[in-house]
Scaffold this active site. Sequence first.
Site, PDB file in Angstrom:
ATOM      1  CB  CYS A  63      -0.889   0.018   1.237  1.00  0.00           C
ATOM      2  SG  CYS A  63      -2.027  -1.354   1.320  1.00  0.00           S
ATOM      3  CB  ILE A  93       4.946 -12.066  -5.893  1.00  0.00           C
ATOM      4  CG1 ILE A  93       4.251 -12.657  -7.117  1.00  0.00           C
ATOM      5  CG2 ILE A  93       6.380 -12.547  -5.790  1.00  0.00           C
ATOM      6  CD1 ILE A  93       4.840 -12.241  -8.463  1.00  0.00           C
TER       7      ILE A  93
END
EC number: 1.3.-.-
Length: 303
Positions: A130, A191
Amino acid sequence: MADLNVNIGELKMKNPVMTASGTFGYGEEFSDFIDIARIGGIIVKGTTLHKREGNPYPRMAETPSGMLNAVGLQNKGVEYFVEHIYPRIKDIETNMIVNVSGSTIEDYVKTAEIINELDKIPAIELNISCPNVKQGGMAFGVSAKGASEVVKAVRSAYKKTLIVKLSPNVTDITEIARAAEESGADSVSLINTLLGMAIDAERRRPILSTITGGMSGAAVKPIALRMVWQVAKVVNIPVIGLGGIMDWKDAVEFMLAGASAIQIGTANFIDPAVTIKVEDGINNYLDRHGYKSVKEIIGALEV
Protein backbone atom coordinates in the site's frame (compact mmCIF):
# COMPACT_ATOMS: atom_id res chain seq x y z
CA MET A 1 -3.81 -40.70 1.57
CA ALA A 2 -0.89 -38.53 2.69
CA ASP A 3 -0.89 -36.17 5.67
CA LEU A 4 -1.61 -32.69 4.29
CA ASN A 5 -1.28 -30.79 7.58
CA VAL A 6 1.10 -27.82 7.61
CA ASN A 7 1.93 -25.10 10.13
CA ILE A 8 2.44 -21.40 9.48
CA GLY A 9 3.89 -20.21 12.77
CA GLU A 10 1.28 -21.22 15.35
CA LEU A 11 -1.38 -21.42 12.65
CA LYS A 12 -2.33 -25.05 12.04
CA MET A 13 -3.82 -25.83 8.64
CA LYS A 14 -5.52 -29.03 7.47
CA ASN A 15 -3.83 -28.65 4.08
CA PRO A 16 -1.54 -26.11 2.36
CA VAL A 17 -4.21 -24.65 0.05
CA MET A 18 -5.27 -21.07 0.76
CA THR A 19 -7.15 -18.42 -1.18
CA ALA A 20 -5.59 -15.09 -2.10
CA SER A 21 -7.13 -11.91 -0.78
CA GLY A 22 -9.47 -10.13 -3.15
CA THR A 23 -10.24 -13.23 -5.22
CA PHE A 24 -12.50 -15.17 -2.87
CA GLY A 25 -14.65 -12.51 -1.23
CA TYR A 26 -15.40 -13.54 2.34
CA GLY A 27 -15.65 -17.23 1.47
CA GLU A 28 -19.45 -17.30 1.56
CA GLU A 29 -19.66 -16.44 -2.13
CA PHE A 30 -18.16 -19.82 -3.05
CA SER A 31 -20.19 -22.03 -0.71
CA ASP A 32 -22.62 -22.96 -3.49
CA PHE A 33 -19.76 -24.48 -5.49
CA ILE A 34 -17.57 -26.24 -2.91
CA ASP A 35 -17.31 -27.20 0.73
CA ILE A 36 -15.24 -24.17 1.76
CA ALA A 37 -14.36 -25.85 5.06
CA ARG A 38 -12.05 -28.13 3.06
CA ILE A 39 -9.72 -25.22 2.27
CA GLY A 40 -6.68 -24.82 4.52
CA GLY A 41 -7.16 -21.08 4.91
CA ILE A 42 -9.33 -18.34 3.42
CA ILE A 43 -7.84 -14.85 3.24
CA VAL A 44 -10.70 -12.40 2.99
CA LYS A 45 -10.60 -9.24 0.90
CA GLY A 46 -8.45 -6.31 1.95
CA THR A 47 -9.70 -4.50 5.05
CA THR A 48 -8.81 -0.94 6.03
CA LEU A 49 -9.45 1.19 9.10
CA HIS A 50 -12.00 3.37 7.32
CA LYS A 51 -14.40 2.77 4.44
CA ARG A 52 -12.85 3.01 0.97
CA GLU A 53 -14.80 3.51 -2.25
CA GLY A 54 -12.01 2.15 -4.44
CA ASN A 55 -10.91 3.49 -7.80
CA PRO A 56 -13.20 4.70 -10.61
CA TYR A 57 -14.28 2.28 -13.33
CA PRO A 58 -12.95 0.71 -15.48
CA ARG A 59 -10.65 -1.01 -13.03
CA MET A 60 -10.14 -4.47 -14.51
CA ALA A 61 -8.66 -5.55 -17.82
CA GLU A 62 -7.92 -8.93 -19.36
CA THR A 63 -4.35 -9.53 -20.54
CA PRO A 64 -2.69 -12.49 -22.28
CA SER A 65 -2.68 -15.30 -19.68
CA GLY A 66 -3.67 -12.92 -16.91
CA MET A 67 -5.54 -9.85 -15.77
CA LEU A 68 -4.96 -6.34 -14.47
CA ASN A 69 -6.87 -4.92 -11.54
CA ALA A 70 -7.03 -1.50 -9.95
CA VAL A 71 -9.94 -2.04 -7.57
CA GLY A 72 -8.27 0.13 -4.95
CA LEU A 73 -9.07 -1.86 -1.81
CA GLN A 74 -12.79 -1.11 -1.90
CA ASN A 75 -14.29 -2.16 1.45
CA LYS A 76 -16.57 -0.82 4.19
CA GLY A 77 -13.90 -0.60 6.89
CA VAL A 78 -12.89 -2.76 9.82
CA GLU A 79 -15.77 -1.77 12.11
CA TYR A 80 -18.27 -2.87 9.46
CA PHE A 81 -16.33 -6.11 9.11
CA VAL A 82 -16.53 -6.72 12.87
CA GLU A 83 -20.24 -5.95 13.10
CA HIS A 84 -21.58 -7.46 9.89
CA ILE A 85 -19.12 -9.85 8.24
CA TYR A 86 -17.40 -11.53 11.17
CA PRO A 87 -20.63 -12.94 12.70
CA ARG A 88 -21.39 -14.65 9.37
CA ILE A 89 -17.97 -16.22 8.79
CA LYS A 90 -16.64 -16.93 12.29
CA ASP A 91 -18.01 -20.47 12.42
CA ILE A 92 -16.67 -21.62 9.05
CA GLU A 93 -14.48 -24.57 9.96
CA THR A 94 -11.23 -23.35 8.49
CA ASN A 95 -8.73 -20.58 9.15
CA MET A 96 -10.38 -17.26 8.33
CA ILE A 97 -7.60 -14.71 7.85
CA VAL A 98 -7.98 -10.97 7.32
CA ASN A 99 -5.82 -9.06 4.85
CA VAL A 100 -4.97 -5.72 6.49
CA SER A 101 -4.16 -2.63 4.44
CA GLY A 102 -3.52 1.00 5.29
CA SER A 103 -2.13 4.36 4.21
CA THR A 104 -0.22 5.12 7.42
CA ILE A 105 1.45 2.99 10.06
CA GLU A 106 -1.18 4.19 12.53
CA ASP A 107 -3.94 2.86 10.25
CA TYR A 108 -2.31 -0.57 10.12
CA VAL A 109 -1.84 -0.70 13.89
CA LYS A 110 -5.39 0.36 14.76
CA THR A 111 -6.89 -2.12 12.30
CA ALA A 112 -4.70 -4.94 13.63
CA GLU A 113 -5.65 -4.10 17.22
CA ILE A 114 -9.34 -4.37 16.40
CA ILE A 115 -8.94 -7.70 14.59
CA ASN A 116 -6.76 -9.02 17.41
CA GLU A 117 -9.86 -9.08 19.61
CA LEU A 118 -11.77 -11.43 17.28
CA ASP A 119 -11.47 -14.96 18.70
CA LYS A 120 -12.17 -16.77 15.44
CA ILE A 121 -9.61 -14.86 13.35
CA PRO A 122 -6.28 -16.64 14.05
CA ALA A 123 -4.07 -14.59 11.73
CA ILE A 124 -3.76 -11.49 9.61
CA GLU A 125 -1.96 -10.94 6.33
CA LEU A 126 -0.31 -7.53 6.21
CA ASN A 127 -0.42 -5.93 2.75
CA ILE A 128 2.67 -3.71 2.69
CA SER A 129 2.24 -2.90 -1.01
CA CYS A 130 0.00 0.00 0.00
CA PRO A 131 1.16 3.59 -0.65
CA ASN A 132 2.44 5.41 2.44
CA VAL A 133 0.70 8.78 2.24
CA LYS A 134 3.21 10.32 4.65
CA GLN A 135 6.09 9.38 2.35
CA GLY A 136 4.76 10.75 -0.91
CA GLY A 137 2.85 7.62 -1.89
CA MET A 138 5.78 5.20 -1.99
CA ALA A 139 4.67 1.73 -0.92
CA PHE A 140 5.80 0.54 2.52
CA GLY A 141 7.08 -2.70 1.03
CA VAL A 142 9.53 -1.32 -1.54
CA SER A 143 12.30 -0.67 1.00
CA ALA A 144 13.64 -2.72 3.89
CA LYS A 145 13.31 0.31 6.16
CA GLY A 146 9.67 0.92 5.26
CA ALA A 147 8.79 -2.75 5.64
CA SER A 148 10.57 -2.98 8.97
CA GLU A 149 8.79 0.06 10.41
CA VAL A 150 5.28 -1.10 9.64
CA VAL A 151 5.89 -4.75 10.60
CA LYS A 152 7.45 -3.78 13.96
CA ALA A 153 4.56 -1.46 14.76
CA VAL A 154 1.92 -4.07 13.92
CA ARG A 155 3.84 -6.83 15.71
CA SER A 156 3.68 -4.82 18.94
CA ALA A 157 -0.10 -4.57 18.61
CA TYR A 158 -1.03 -7.93 17.14
CA LYS A 159 -0.53 -11.11 19.19
CA LYS A 160 -1.53 -13.87 16.78
CA THR A 161 0.04 -15.19 13.58
CA LEU A 162 1.37 -12.33 11.44
CA ILE A 163 1.84 -12.99 7.72
CA VAL A 164 3.47 -10.23 5.68
CA LYS A 165 2.60 -10.05 1.97
CA LEU A 166 5.52 -8.89 -0.14
CA SER A 167 5.52 -6.77 -3.29
CA PRO A 168 7.49 -8.05 -6.31
CA ASN A 169 8.02 -4.48 -7.52
CA VAL A 170 11.39 -4.19 -5.80
CA THR A 171 15.06 -4.58 -6.65
CA ASP A 172 15.78 -7.38 -4.16
CA ILE A 173 12.82 -9.16 -2.57
CA THR A 174 15.09 -11.18 -0.26
CA GLU A 175 16.16 -7.97 1.48
CA ILE A 176 12.52 -7.07 2.18
CA ALA A 177 11.76 -10.63 3.36
CA ARG A 178 14.67 -10.59 5.82
CA ALA A 179 13.54 -7.20 7.14
CA ALA A 180 10.03 -8.55 7.72
CA GLU A 181 11.39 -11.61 9.53
CA GLU A 182 13.72 -9.55 11.73
CA SER A 183 10.83 -7.22 12.59
CA GLY A 184 8.57 -9.98 13.88
CA ALA A 185 6.75 -11.58 10.95
CA ASP A 186 5.74 -15.21 11.52
CA SER A 187 5.55 -15.82 7.76
CA VAL A 188 5.87 -14.04 4.43
CA SER A 189 3.55 -14.48 1.46
CA LEU A 190 4.65 -13.66 -2.07
CA ILE A 191 4.15 -12.38 -4.61
CA ASN A 192 1.61 -9.60 -4.67
CA THR A 193 0.67 -8.32 -8.13
CA LEU A 194 3.20 -6.95 -10.60
CA LEU A 195 2.71 -3.43 -11.88
CA GLY A 196 1.32 -3.51 -15.42
CA MET A 197 -0.58 -1.52 -18.00
CA ALA A 198 -3.05 -2.04 -20.86
CA ILE A 199 -3.83 0.31 -23.75
CA ASP A 200 -6.83 0.56 -26.07
CA ALA A 201 -5.09 1.19 -29.39
CA GLU A 202 -8.26 2.31 -31.20
CA ARG A 203 -9.05 4.94 -28.60
CA ARG A 204 -5.37 5.66 -27.88
CA ARG A 205 -6.14 5.60 -24.18
CA PRO A 206 -5.23 3.44 -21.16
CA ILE A 207 -7.88 0.83 -20.41
CA LEU A 208 -7.71 1.28 -16.62
CA SER A 209 -8.90 4.52 -15.03
CA THR A 210 -5.70 4.53 -12.97
CA ILE A 211 -3.53 3.91 -16.08
CA THR A 212 -1.53 1.19 -14.32
CA GLY A 213 -2.71 -1.73 -12.18
CA GLY A 214 -1.72 -5.00 -10.58
CA MET A 215 -1.12 -7.92 -12.91
CA SER A 216 -1.94 -11.47 -11.84
CA GLY A 217 -2.66 -14.81 -13.44
CA ALA A 218 -0.68 -17.54 -15.17
CA ALA A 219 1.70 -15.12 -16.88
CA VAL A 220 3.33 -14.08 -13.57
CA LYS A 221 4.07 -17.62 -12.36
CA PRO A 222 7.73 -17.90 -13.45
CA ILE A 223 8.57 -14.64 -11.68
CA ALA A 224 6.66 -15.63 -8.55
CA LEU A 225 8.27 -19.07 -8.50
CA ARG A 226 11.75 -17.56 -8.77
CA MET A 227 11.09 -15.11 -5.95
CA VAL A 228 9.66 -17.79 -3.66
CA TRP A 229 12.74 -19.94 -4.26
CA GLN A 230 15.05 -17.01 -3.50
CA VAL A 231 13.22 -15.97 -0.32
CA ALA A 232 12.87 -19.52 1.03
CA LYS A 233 16.66 -19.83 0.97
CA VAL A 234 17.29 -16.77 3.16
CA VAL A 235 14.54 -16.76 5.81
CA ASN A 236 13.80 -19.17 8.64
CA ILE A 237 10.07 -18.52 8.75
CA PRO A 238 7.47 -20.25 6.55
CA VAL A 239 6.99 -18.91 3.04
CA ILE A 240 3.53 -18.88 1.42
CA GLY A 241 3.74 -18.93 -2.36
CA LEU A 242 1.31 -17.32 -4.78
CA GLY A 243 1.26 -15.85 -8.24
CA GLY A 244 -0.13 -17.66 -11.26
CA ILE A 245 -1.08 -20.92 -9.54
CA MET A 246 -3.73 -22.41 -11.81
CA ASP A 247 -3.66 -26.11 -10.92
CA TRP A 248 -2.17 -28.73 -8.57
CA LYS A 249 1.04 -28.99 -10.58
CA ASP A 250 1.74 -25.28 -10.14
CA ALA A 251 1.09 -25.66 -6.41
CA VAL A 252 3.53 -28.57 -6.12
CA GLU A 253 6.20 -26.58 -7.97
CA PHE A 254 5.88 -23.73 -5.46
CA MET A 255 6.22 -26.15 -2.56
CA LEU A 256 9.28 -27.79 -4.11
CA ALA A 257 10.75 -24.28 -4.40
CA GLY A 258 10.31 -23.82 -0.64
CA ALA A 259 6.73 -22.72 0.03
CA SER A 260 5.07 -24.28 3.07
CA ALA A 261 1.63 -23.33 1.72
CA ILE A 262 0.19 -21.72 -1.39
CA GLN A 263 -2.54 -19.26 -2.28
CA ILE A 264 -4.82 -19.45 -5.30
CA GLY A 265 -6.03 -16.15 -6.71
CA THR A 266 -7.01 -15.39 -10.29
CA ALA A 267 -7.80 -19.06 -10.98
CA ASN A 268 -10.83 -18.73 -8.68
CA PHE A 269 -12.45 -16.46 -11.27
CA ILE A 270 -12.05 -19.15 -13.93
CA ASP A 271 -13.02 -22.19 -11.86
CA PRO A 272 -14.73 -21.65 -8.49
CA ALA A 273 -13.84 -25.24 -7.48
CA VAL A 274 -10.12 -24.94 -8.27
CA THR A 275 -9.06 -24.95 -4.60
CA ILE A 276 -10.53 -28.39 -3.97
CA LYS A 277 -9.11 -29.72 -7.22
CA VAL A 278 -5.65 -28.47 -6.22
CA GLU A 279 -5.95 -30.10 -2.80
CA ASP A 280 -6.90 -33.43 -4.40
CA GLY A 281 -4.12 -33.07 -6.97
CA ILE A 282 -1.47 -32.48 -4.30
CA ASN A 283 -2.66 -35.57 -2.44
CA ASN A 284 -2.54 -37.69 -5.61
CA TYR A 285 0.97 -36.44 -6.34
CA LEU A 286 2.16 -37.38 -2.85
CA ASP A 287 0.60 -40.85 -3.13
CA ARG A 288 2.12 -41.48 -6.55
CA HIS A 289 5.59 -40.56 -5.32
CA GLY A 290 5.34 -42.43 -2.03
CA TYR A 291 5.37 -39.43 0.29
CA LYS A 292 3.65 -39.81 3.65
CA SER A 293 3.40 -36.09 4.38
CA VAL A 294 3.20 -32.92 2.31
CA LYS A 295 5.97 -31.49 4.50
CA GLU A 296 8.40 -33.85 2.75
CA ILE A 297 8.23 -31.88 -0.49
CA ILE A 298 8.70 -28.40 1.01
CA GLY A 299 11.99 -27.15 -0.40
CA ALA A 300 12.76 -30.56 -1.94
CA LEU A 301 13.89 -29.09 -5.26
CA GLU A 302 17.09 -30.76 -6.44
CA VAL A 303 19.55 -28.27 -7.94
